[in-house]
Write a protein that holds these residues in place. Sequence first.
Motif, mmCIF file in Angstrom:
data_model
loop_
_atom_site.group_PDB
_atom_site.id
_atom_site.type_symbol
_atom_site.label_atom_id
_atom_site.label_comp_id
_atom_site.label_asym_id
_atom_site.label_seq_id
_atom_site.Cartn_x
_atom_site.Cartn_y
_atom_site.Cartn_z
ATOM 1 N N PHE A 169 0.824 -1.218 0.000
ATOM 2 C CA PHE A 169 0.000 0.000 0.000
ATOM 3 C C PHE A 169 0.853 1.261 0.000
ATOM 4 N N HIS A 170 0.436 2.229 -0.791
ATOM 5 C CA HIS A 170 1.213 3.473 -0.918
ATOM 6 C C HIS A 170 0.357 4.565 -1.546
ATOM 7 N N TYR A 171 0.842 5.800 -1.450
ATOM 8 C CA TYR A 171 0.329 6.922 -2.231
ATOM 9 C C TYR A 171 1.327 7.185 -3.348
ATOM 10 N N ASP A 172 0.833 7.511 -4.549
ATOM 11 C CA ASP A 172 1.738 7.885 -5.633
ATOM 12 C C ASP A 172 2.275 9.288 -5.398
ATOM 13 N N ALA A 173 3.413 9.575 -6.033
ATOM 14 C CA ALA A 173 3.953 10.939 -5.971
ATOM 15 C C ALA A 173 3.142 11.863 -6.885
ATOM 16 N N LEU A 210 -4.833 5.582 -1.120
ATOM 17 C CA LEU A 210 -3.939 4.513 -0.687
ATOM 18 C C LEU A 210 -4.294 3.280 -1.518
ATOM 19 N N HIS A 211 -3.325 2.695 -2.198
ATOM 20 C CA HIS A 211 -3.658 1.598 -3.108
ATOM 21 C C HIS A 211 -2.551 0.554 -3.218
ATOM 22 N N ALA A 212 -2.950 -0.622 -3.664
ATOM 23 C CA ALA A 212 -2.010 -1.740 -3.861
ATOM 24 C C ALA A 212 -2.735 -2.808 -4.660
ATOM 25 N N SER A 269 8.258 2.094 -7.808
ATOM 26 C CA SER A 269 8.129 2.814 -6.551
ATOM 27 C C SER A 269 6.670 3.161 -6.329
ATOM 28 N N THR A 270 5.877 3.011 -7.388
ATOM 29 C CA THR A 270 4.461 3.343 -7.296
ATOM 30 C C THR A 270 3.628 2.203 -7.880
ATOM 31 N N PRO A 271 3.669 1.024 -7.244
ATOM 32 C CA PRO A 271 2.957 -0.110 -7.828
ATOM 33 C C PRO A 271 1.443 0.018 -7.801
ATOM 34 N N SER A 272 0.790 -0.489 -8.819
ATOM 35 C CA SER A 272 -0.665 -0.517 -8.879
ATOM 36 C C SER A 272 -1.116 -1.791 -9.555
HETATM 37 FE FE LIG Z 1 0.646 3.464 -7.310
#
Ligand SMILES: [Fe+2]
Length: 261
Positions: A117-121, A204-206, A258-261
């Motif tokens: 889980f992360h936020y994109d830049a 927040l996504h993954a 660094s920004t997986p989806s």
């Molecule tokens: Fe992402």
Amino acid sequence: MPLSFDMDEQLVQRLADEIDTNGFAKLSAAVTAPDLEQLRAWTDEQAQKHQGEYFAYHGEAMLSESLLASYWSDPRFKSLLGGLYRHAAKTDAASDRIFPVLRCVQGNQGKRESNSFHYDASLVTALIPVFIPTEGEERGDLMLFPNMRRVRAWVLFNVIEKALLQNTFTRRWIIKGMQRDWLKPYVLRLEPGNVYFFWGYRTLHANRACSPEVKRATALFHFGDPHTGSLATRLILRINQGRARRMSNKAGNQPPASTPS
Ligand SMILES: [Fe+2]
């Protein structure tokens, strides 16, 4: 062939409203069948080079020979993403550059790259499904906690927030929370042929895990960094690049997303 859609202000407004309300928007049948076939053939070729293991290609140089180049260079697509950015940020993006990524989750390493889980830049994220498993429990569906935060005025606050969320400890708690039904992300089943949009910076996504024997590939287009050029952004980039280099050396692989989806 570029993406198939008629670009106008109404489309931008519809997609933006849907993202605000539902957390994502869908442009149906924007990727033609011959395009999808070509994208799949190219992705398959790359997947074979990685012996069935996870890989991610970041940036134009890595993807220039793929059909994706005709998407990110399309002025209509730039204008669509630019319009979405303007809607969300209430100002124009500093640059109209689209940053492309191709991410392929497969094999055992793919499992480790899931639930991340992360936020994109970048504020606007467009996602094109290339390969989506259709069988079994573990299809790598996209999980979203939509529009959890606003665009932060202070870049330092953004950095602290990301550091608190995007670490092994917090991710373990999020997974535990989902297993116990305390946390319920929106689960989006992706269908190839469509293009999906969401506010990557705010959501927040993954991806969910995939069985090691199946392949899940997505093309991502990142647009508009609200903190372009700030010292913190440059530092994050350097950290990500360092991590990517270490992963490459370890796995004989391309840099991880660094920004997986
Ligand atoms: Fe992402």
